[in-house]
Design an enzyme around this catalytic site. Structure first.
Site, PDB file in Angstrom:
ATOM      1  N   LYS A 176     -53.434 -37.045 103.884  1.00 55.09           N
ATOM      2  CA  LYS A 176     -52.060 -36.980 103.369  1.00 55.09           C
ATOM      3  C   LYS A 176     -51.963 -35.629 102.677  1.00 55.09           C
ATOM      4  CE  LYS A 176     -48.922 -37.483 100.393  1.00 55.09           C
ATOM      5  NZ  LYS A 176     -48.460 -36.153  99.947  1.00 55.09           N
ATOM      6  N   GLY A 229     -56.121 -35.352  92.415  1.00 59.19           N
ATOM      7  CA  GLY A 229     -54.786 -35.231  91.844  1.00 59.19           C
ATOM      8  C   GLY A 229     -54.793 -35.639  90.387  1.00 59.19           C
ATOM      9  N   SER A 230     -53.638 -36.051  89.904  1.00 54.94           N
ATOM     10  CA  SER A 230     -53.500 -36.328  88.469  1.00 54.94           C
ATOM     11  C   SER A 230     -54.125 -37.674  88.095  1.00 54.94           C
ATOM     12  CB  SER A 230     -52.014 -36.344  88.104  1.00 54.94           C
ATOM     13  OG  SER A 230     -51.363 -37.391  88.792  1.00 54.94           O
ATOM     14  N   VAL A 233     -51.693 -40.720  88.693  1.00 58.00           N
ATOM     15  CA  VAL A 233     -51.626 -41.240  90.065  1.00 58.00           C
ATOM     16  C   VAL A 233     -52.973 -41.855  90.454  1.00 58.00           C
ATOM     17  CG1 VAL A 233     -51.295 -40.617  92.488  1.00 58.00           C
ATOM     18  CG2 VAL A 233     -49.784 -39.659  90.756  1.00 58.00           C
ATOM     19  N   GLY A 234     -54.059 -41.250  89.999  1.00 63.28           N
ATOM     20  CA  GLY A 234     -55.392 -41.791  90.295  1.00 63.28           C
ATOM     21  C   GLY A 234     -55.538 -43.222  89.812  1.00 63.28           C
ATOM     22  N   GLU A 251     -60.956 -37.598  91.936  1.00 62.06           N
ATOM     23  CA  GLU A 251     -61.209 -36.289  91.316  1.00 62.06           C
ATOM     24  C   GLU A 251     -59.934 -35.936  90.563  1.00 62.06           C
ATOM     25  OE1 GLU A 251     -64.063 -34.451  91.718  1.00 62.06           O
ATOM     26  OE2 GLU A 251     -64.956 -35.994  92.971  1.00 62.06           O
ATOM     27  N   CYS A 285     -57.795 -27.744  87.887  1.00 65.24           N
ATOM     28  CA  CYS A 285     -58.300 -28.884  87.106  1.00 65.24           C
ATOM     29  C   CYS A 285     -59.356 -28.406  86.122  1.00 65.24           C
ATOM     30  CB  CYS A 285     -58.879 -29.936  88.040  1.00 65.24           C
ATOM     31  SG  CYS A 285     -60.126 -29.284  89.157  1.00 65.24           S
ATOM     32  N   GLN A 330     -42.461 -29.097  87.910  1.00 65.39           N
ATOM     33  CA  GLN A 330     -43.676 -28.822  87.145  1.00 65.39           C
ATOM     34  C   GLN A 330     -43.384 -27.819  86.021  1.00 65.39           C
ATOM     35  OE1 GLN A 330     -46.496 -29.933  86.929  1.00 65.39           O
ATOM     36  NE2 GLN A 330     -47.906 -28.323  86.328  1.00 65.39           N
ATOM     37  N   GLU A 384     -52.717 -32.970  80.099  1.00 68.21           N
ATOM     38  CA  GLU A 384     -52.898 -31.816  80.976  1.00 68.21           C
ATOM     39  C   GLU A 384     -51.525 -31.284  81.393  1.00 68.21           C
ATOM     40  OE1 GLU A 384     -54.083 -32.643  84.999  1.00 68.21           O
ATOM     41  OE2 GLU A 384     -55.520 -31.002  84.971  1.00 68.21           O
TER      42      GLU A 384
HETATM   43  P1  NAD Z   1     -50.372 -35.624  91.824  1.00 67.38           P
HETATM   44  O1  NAD Z   1     -51.290 -36.684  91.336  1.00 67.38           O
HETATM   45  O2  NAD Z   1     -48.952 -35.694  91.452  1.00 67.38           O
HETATM   46  O3  NAD Z   1     -50.403 -35.569  93.428  1.00 67.38           O
HETATM   47  C1  NAD Z   1     -51.589 -35.412  94.148  1.00 67.38           C
HETATM   48  C2  NAD Z   1     -51.425 -36.025  95.526  1.00 67.38           C
HETATM   49  O4  NAD Z   1     -51.207 -37.426  95.384  1.00 67.38           O
HETATM   50  C3  NAD Z   1     -50.216 -35.489  96.310  1.00 67.38           C
HETATM   51  O5  NAD Z   1     -50.569 -35.365  97.667  1.00 67.38           O
HETATM   52  C4  NAD Z   1     -49.180 -36.589  96.133  1.00 67.38           C
HETATM   53  O6  NAD Z   1     -48.265 -36.649  97.177  1.00 67.38           O
HETATM   54  C5  NAD Z   1     -50.063 -37.821  96.120  1.00 67.38           C
HETATM   55  N1  NAD Z   1     -49.458 -38.982  95.455  1.00 67.38           N
HETATM   56  C6  NAD Z   1     -48.575 -38.984  94.416  1.00 67.38           C
HETATM   57  N2  NAD Z   1     -48.235 -40.250  94.105  1.00 67.38           N
HETATM   58  C7  NAD Z   1     -48.923 -41.068  94.940  1.00 67.38           C
HETATM   59  C8  NAD Z   1     -49.009 -42.472  95.107  1.00 67.38           C
HETATM   60  N3  NAD Z   1     -48.306 -43.310  94.338  1.00 67.38           N
HETATM   61  N4  NAD Z   1     -49.830 -42.969  96.052  1.00 67.38           N
HETATM   62  C9  NAD Z   1     -50.564 -42.144  96.830  1.00 67.38           C
HETATM   63  N5  NAD Z   1     -50.515 -40.793  96.728  1.00 67.38           N
HETATM   64  C10 NAD Z   1     -49.713 -40.269  95.793  1.00 67.38           C
HETATM   65  O7  NAD Z   1     -51.042 -34.274  91.368  1.00 67.38           O
HETATM   66  P2  NAD Z   1     -50.486 -32.782  91.455  1.00 67.38           P
HETATM   67  O8  NAD Z   1     -49.578 -32.527  90.325  1.00 67.38           O
HETATM   68  O9  NAD Z   1     -50.023 -32.522  92.840  1.00 67.38           O
HETATM   69  O10 NAD Z   1     -51.857 -31.994  91.248  1.00 67.38           O
HETATM   70  C11 NAD Z   1     -52.327 -31.639  90.004  1.00 67.38           C
HETATM   71  C12 NAD Z   1     -53.410 -32.583  89.525  1.00 67.38           C
HETATM   72  O11 NAD Z   1     -54.539 -32.562  90.386  1.00 67.38           O
HETATM   73  C13 NAD Z   1     -53.929 -32.160  88.170  1.00 67.38           C
HETATM   74  O12 NAD Z   1     -54.063 -33.303  87.362  1.00 67.38           O
HETATM   75  C14 NAD Z   1     -55.285 -31.563  88.486  1.00 67.38           C
HETATM   76  O13 NAD Z   1     -56.179 -31.562  87.402  1.00 67.38           O
HETATM   77  C15 NAD Z   1     -55.723 -32.417  89.616  1.00 67.38           C
HETATM   78  N6  NAD Z   1     -56.800 -31.782  90.392  1.00 67.38           N
HETATM   79  C16 NAD Z   1     -58.080 -32.244  90.248  1.00 67.38           C
HETATM   80  C17 NAD Z   1     -59.130 -31.628  90.915  1.00 67.38           C
HETATM   81  C18 NAD Z   1     -60.547 -32.134  90.766  1.00 67.38           C
HETATM   82  O14 NAD Z   1     -61.389 -31.790  91.578  1.00 67.38           O
HETATM   83  N7  NAD Z   1     -60.852 -32.905  89.756  1.00 67.38           N
HETATM   84  C19 NAD Z   1     -58.863 -30.538  91.740  1.00 67.38           C
HETATM   85  C20 NAD Z   1     -57.548 -30.088  91.873  1.00 67.38           C
HETATM   86  C21 NAD Z   1     -56.516 -30.711  91.191  1.00 67.38           C
END
Ligand code: NAD
Length: 487
Positions: A176, A229-230, A233-234, A251, A285, A330, A384
């Site tokens: 995705k 991701g965030s 959402v995680g 992650e 991140c 953002q 964050e």
């Molecule tokens: P986000 O969580 O909003 O989105 C990340 C992904 O999740 C996107 O593809 C989004 O479409 C998808 N998503 C959103 N809601 C969802 C749901 N309900 N079900 C399934 N998928 C869904 O994050 P963002 O703002 O795009 O990215 C920034 C975040 O990512 C920050 O918190 C950053 O720290 C984190 N990040 C972590 C790492 C790591 O390795 N730890 C690396 C890069 C970014």
């Protein structure tokens, strides 16, 4: 590679629009103009991608890991051959400078090469048995179909980080793509197909998180979800996938501390603080957003840091220090948090707002921002922001610095600047972080090293490195009994 006007899903080797025909707009973060549109996928589209992955999985798993590695090496080499083109797409979609985009693409190639080599390793374990005439070992097998969900901040690295380890282990995948970087995911899948990756092994769906990511997480045929991701959402993904006991690797975010001791090399500490807080416009991140400074050098350090921060230039070229943030939402969220912090008594030392001069006003540019006197438990200290915003904190000495570094819901990266072996050693041992650095910046890991962190930064898994193989493979114990009488 020319970005098409409409980016389609890639399912079973074919490009297809969303069933509904709906599209979303991808904007250029530098000037707000539309770069392209992309498929707005929903449940039916995701189900088609999952069906293609399920159909392709047994055949892919039947190839030897060495053969899978050969194919993935070809993909990595094709990515290397076209890295200038891919980097141009990354730069356009994110607004980061071409130099950074090229570096990131090089990292993706490295990861591909490393994981291709794992085809000749994929080690299990042989060990002893308590029972005579019996041997014991473990072997690795695929988990099945992997659902891969990624963020947009380092788009080609994020794709590579998940796809290569998932596939080398014999899984097929539905990726995705991040809605802010659809073209990078499209370019990768094109290159992979051209390089010989069989149809259906990697399927890509575009769209919004809840609409396209949600059905992927919920689907019973998806054996494993790997999410970058965030934290917010995680948490939702873990709850949904937990209902059906799917494996989930998360992650997540960070609120990473960088400690500057009174014995630090001041110039180097300033330099690394700037890079840690502001490179990639703070959309890492691993970025340092809590700068913890010893009282004895606080004023001198801040003076230099503010002076250097004010000289940073913003724009999309290699002559600029940082680019825009990825989208308007953002940017506005970040400005609002900074403003609330100010209302609650924090002092904005520099920056604090959107850039609205003629060069930047159409793009999503946030001035590099330094803040002091924010409470350690305040919103800005604990949430964050994922942008070029850092808070400065004054501490009396090492113990207070360590305590403050650990006083966070997150635990991804940490850094200390000191000339003292003792401080460095104790900090690396005691700080609650998955990656800790002495005398440099808060940076992510190299391809052969594990990355991830405790607390709200993840759920215990580590990717990439050889540790990623544990995420993407199922271990099986094998016991072989020998009958001596049958010899
Ligand atoms: P986000 O969580 O909003 O989105 C990340 C992904 O999740 C996107 O593809 C989004 O479409 C998808 N998503 C959103 N809601 C969802 C749901 N309900 N079900 C399934 N998928 C869904 O994050 P963002 O703002 O795009 O990215 C920034 C975040 O990512 C920050 O918190 C950053 O720290 C984190 N990040 C972590 C790492 C790591 O390795 N730890 C690396 C890069 C970014």
């Amino acid at each position: 590679m020319t970005i098409p006007a409409v980016i389609l899903n890639t399912i079973n080797g074919c490009e297809a629009p969303a069933e509904s025909g709906d599209v979303l707009s991808k904007r250029n973060p530098h000037d707000g103009s539309e770069i392209c549109t992309f498929a707005r996928s929903r449940t039916g589209d995701v189900e088609a991608a999952i069906a293609a992955s399920c159909a392709a999985q047994p055949g892919w798993a039947d190839l030897t890991p060495v053969r899978r590695g050969d194919i993935l090496r070809d993909v990595a080499l094709a990515l290397r051959d076209r890295q200038e083109e891919v980097a141009a797409i990354v730069a356009l979609e994110t607004g980061k400078c071409p130099r950074d985009a090229l570096g990131e693409t090089g990292g993706a190639v490295e990861l591909g090469m490393f994981m291709a080599g794992e085809g000749r390793r994929l080690y299990g374990r042989t060990t002893t048995s308590a029972v005579p005439n019996k041997s014991a070992m473990t072997i690795r097998g695929p988990v099945g179909v992997a659902g891969l969900i990624i963020a947009a901040n380092t788009p080609i690295a994020n794709v590579a980080w998940k796809v290569f380890p998932a596939l080398i282990c014999g899984n097929t995948a539905v990726l995705k793509a991040a809605e802010d970087t659809p073209a990078t995911a499209w370019a990768f899948s094109r290159i992979a197909a051209d390089a010989g990756l069989p149809p259906g092994v990697l399927n890509v769906v575009h769209g919004l998180g809840p609409e396209a990511g949600g059905p992927l997480v919920a689907h019973p045929a998806v054996d494993l979800i790997s999410f970058t991701g965030s934290t917010e959402v995680g948490r939702r993904i873990a709850a949904l996938a937990g209902q059906r006991l799917a494996r989930v690797s998360l992650e997540l975010g960070g609120k990473n501390p960088l400690v500057v001791c009174d014995d630090a090399d001041m110039e180097k500490a300033v330099e690394w603080t700037l890079l840690s807080a502001f490179s990639n416009a703070g959309q890492r991140c691993a970025a340092a957003s809590r700068i913890i400074i010893f009282d004895a050098i606080y004023d001198a350090f801040c003076e230099r840091l503010i002076e250097r921060t004010r000289k940073l230039t913003l724009g999309p070229t290699d002559q600029n220090d940082l680019g825009p943030v990825i989208n308007l939402k953002q940017l506005e969220r970040m400005v609002a948090v900074v403003s609330r912090a100010n209302d609650n008594g924090a002092t904005i030392l520099t920056g604090g707002s959107r850039l609205l001069d003629s060069e930047h006003r159409d793009g999503f540019y946030m001035a590099p921002t330094l803040i002091e006197k924010a409470g350690p438990r305040s919103e800005i200290s604990t949430h964050e922001l994922f942008g070029p915003v850092a808070c400065l904190y004054r501490v009396k000495g090492f113990r207070q610095a360590l305590a403050m570094a650990n006083d966070s819901p997150y635990g991804l990266t940490a850094c200390i600047h000191t000339a003292s072996l003792h401080r460095a050693q104790v900090f690396t041992q005691k700080v609650e972080a998955g990656a800790v650095v002495v005398n440099a910046g808060t940076y992510g890991s190299e391809p052969h090293m594990p990355f991830g962190g405790p607390k709200h930064s993840g759920n215990g898994w580590r990717e990439p490195g050889t540790e990623a193989l544990d995420v993407y493979s199922e271990l099986k114990d094998v016991y072989i009994n020998v009958d001596p009488k049958a010899l």
